[in-house]
Design an enzyme around this catalytic site. Structure first.
Site, PDB file in Angstrom:
ATOM      1  N   THR A 168       0.887  -1.172   0.000  1.00 59.67           N
ATOM      2  CA  THR A 168       0.000   0.000   0.000  1.00 59.67           C
ATOM      3  C   THR A 168       0.918   1.212   0.000  1.00 59.67           C
ATOM      4  OG1 THR A 168      -1.521  -1.238   1.375  1.00 59.67           O
ATOM      5  CG2 THR A 168      -1.898   1.098   1.249  1.00 59.67           C
ATOM      6  N   ARG A 196     -13.387  -7.070  -2.928  1.00 63.79           N
ATOM      7  CA  ARG A 196     -12.743  -7.047  -1.614  1.00 63.79           C
ATOM      8  C   ARG A 196     -12.210  -5.657  -1.303  1.00 63.79           C
ATOM      9  NH1 ARG A 196      -7.342  -5.635   0.291  1.00 63.79           N
ATOM     10  NH2 ARG A 196      -6.986  -6.786   2.252  1.00 63.79           N
ATOM     11  N   GLY A 198      -9.978  -3.696   1.794  1.00 65.50           N
ATOM     12  CA  GLY A 198      -9.211  -3.855   3.015  1.00 65.50           C
ATOM     13  C   GLY A 198      -9.294  -2.631   3.900  1.00 65.50           C
ATOM     14  N   ASP A 199      -8.225  -2.372   4.628  1.00 67.15           N
ATOM     15  CA  ASP A 199      -8.228  -1.266   5.594  1.00 67.15           C
ATOM     16  C   ASP A 199      -8.041   0.099   4.967  1.00 67.15           C
ATOM     17  OD1 ASP A 199      -5.001  -0.386   6.284  1.00 67.15           O
ATOM     18  OD2 ASP A 199      -5.359  -2.206   5.144  1.00 67.15           O
ATOM     19  N   THR A 218      -0.249   0.117   6.753  1.00 69.02           N
ATOM     20  CA  THR A 218      -0.035  -0.711   5.571  1.00 69.02           C
ATOM     21  C   THR A 218       0.176  -2.148   6.014  1.00 69.02           C
ATOM     22  OG1 THR A 218       1.441  -1.151   3.699  1.00 69.02           O
ATOM     23  CG2 THR A 218       2.429  -0.109   5.614  1.00 69.02           C
ATOM     24  N   GLY A 219      -0.173  -3.088   5.158  1.00 69.71           N
ATOM     25  CA  GLY A 219       0.023  -4.491   5.498  1.00 69.71           C
ATOM     26  C   GLY A 219      -1.220  -5.310   5.224  1.00 69.71           C
ATOM     27  N   GLY A 221      -4.661  -6.007   5.384  1.00 69.07           N
ATOM     28  CA  GLY A 221      -5.791  -5.134   5.667  1.00 69.07           C
ATOM     29  C   GLY A 221      -6.816  -5.719   6.607  1.00 69.07           C
TER      30      GLY A 221
END
Length: 298
Positions: A168, A196, A198-199, A218-219, A221
């Site tokens: 990200t 989908r 994510g965060d 980041t990572g 999510g």
């Protein structure tokens, strides 16, 4: 004599297992983004202008999983998410599931101005048309590196894998008026299910900003969202914790509360203090503060 206002900018290019042969390009991309955002601040621009400029550079750099060069969904397409948040007003704009917008961060900024706060899919793209953002073909966002990875995965005949950390991109800026703004953008996780999210575009999860500080994550999510990581880190800042300690505490909580919780976070305070931490093999980053030297690394 009145002290010169502090200005600062920090960017990240993703927390994951960045391959050795991509490290140099990741650092260079973060430095380019830092340079673009810093130039805006030095010319008297706002923190909003600065983070948009920085993130656009990374969206246009195919080394990152944001905009051009993003990972592919299980259907072989690119779907993009982005958001930004103004710490002074708590206004935010978020977009998700974009397939025809080259720079999602710019659309997110338009959304920040209202009347909605988050738009997704066809509705977000319809709104983009009303504010004059041009469309691109989805194929224009796909680079050969990701196409080959998708073909190799498809040949295995396996179902979409669990979400995992990848690239990200994000930025936080502090301008001369003391305004803090956080921003991020992503193509998501490799071979994700279409639709989908994510965060990244979720306020309090992928990013959060108040008058006391800002955090961008980041990572993986799904794990970041489960613990509302960005908001947790900002709460630590609000409690008076130094930014580096808050960043490390946030990542420790992520790994403790969620099995295999992996990710990274960048932090910035209104005093121009930075923090950054990750529990993945690497996280690309770059930052600059008006009272200190510029830094970059993984």
């Amino acid at each position: 004599m009145t002290a010169e206002p502090v200005q600062a900018l920090i960017v990240h290019g993703g927390a994951w297992a960045i391959p050795d042969d991509q490290v140099t390009a990741h650092i260079a991309g973060c430095i380019a983004a830092r340079t673009a955002g810093w130039q805006v601040l030095q010319n008297g621009g706002s923190a909003l202008d600065a983070v948009e400029a920085a993130v656009r550079v990374m969206e246009d750099d195919p080394i990152f999983d944001a905009g051009t060069g993003s990972v592919l969904t299980s259907a072989g397409t690119v779907e993009l998410d982005a958001a930004l948040m103004d710490g002074r007003t708590l206004r935010y704009g978020a977009v998700a599931g974009l397939q025809r917008i080259r720079n999602p961060i710019t659309l997110a900024r338009y959304v920040l101005n209202g009347p909605a706060t988050m738009l997704v899919g066809p509705g977000a793209e319809a709104f983009a048309a009303t504010v004059g953002i041009p469309f691109c073909n989805n194929a224009e966002l796909i680079v050969e590196r990701e196409r080959q990875l998708w073909l190799a995965w498809k040949a295995q005949g396996s179902p979409p894998p669990p979400a995992s950390g990848h690239d990200t991109v994000g930025a936080i800026a502090l301008d001369q008026s003391g305004q803090l703004v956080a921003a991020n953008s992503t193509g998501g996780t490799p071979f994700k299910l279409p639709g989908r999210v994510g965060d990244t575009p979720l306020i309090g999860c992928g990013l959060y900003a108040t008058a006391d500080g800002a955090a961008v994550c980041t990572g993986w999510g799904e794990s970041i969202t489960r613990v509302a990581l960005a908001r947790r880190v900002v709460e630590l800042l609000e409690d008076g914790m130094p930014p580096q300690v808050a960043a490390e505490r946030g990542i420790k909580l992520l790994s403790e509360l969620v099995s295999d919780g992996r990710g990274g976070v960048i932090v910035l305070t209104p005093r121009g203090e930075v923090g950054l931490a990750w529990n993945t093999p690497r996280m690309a980053y770059a930052y600059i503060i008006s009272r200190g030297a510029a830094q970059a690394g993984v």
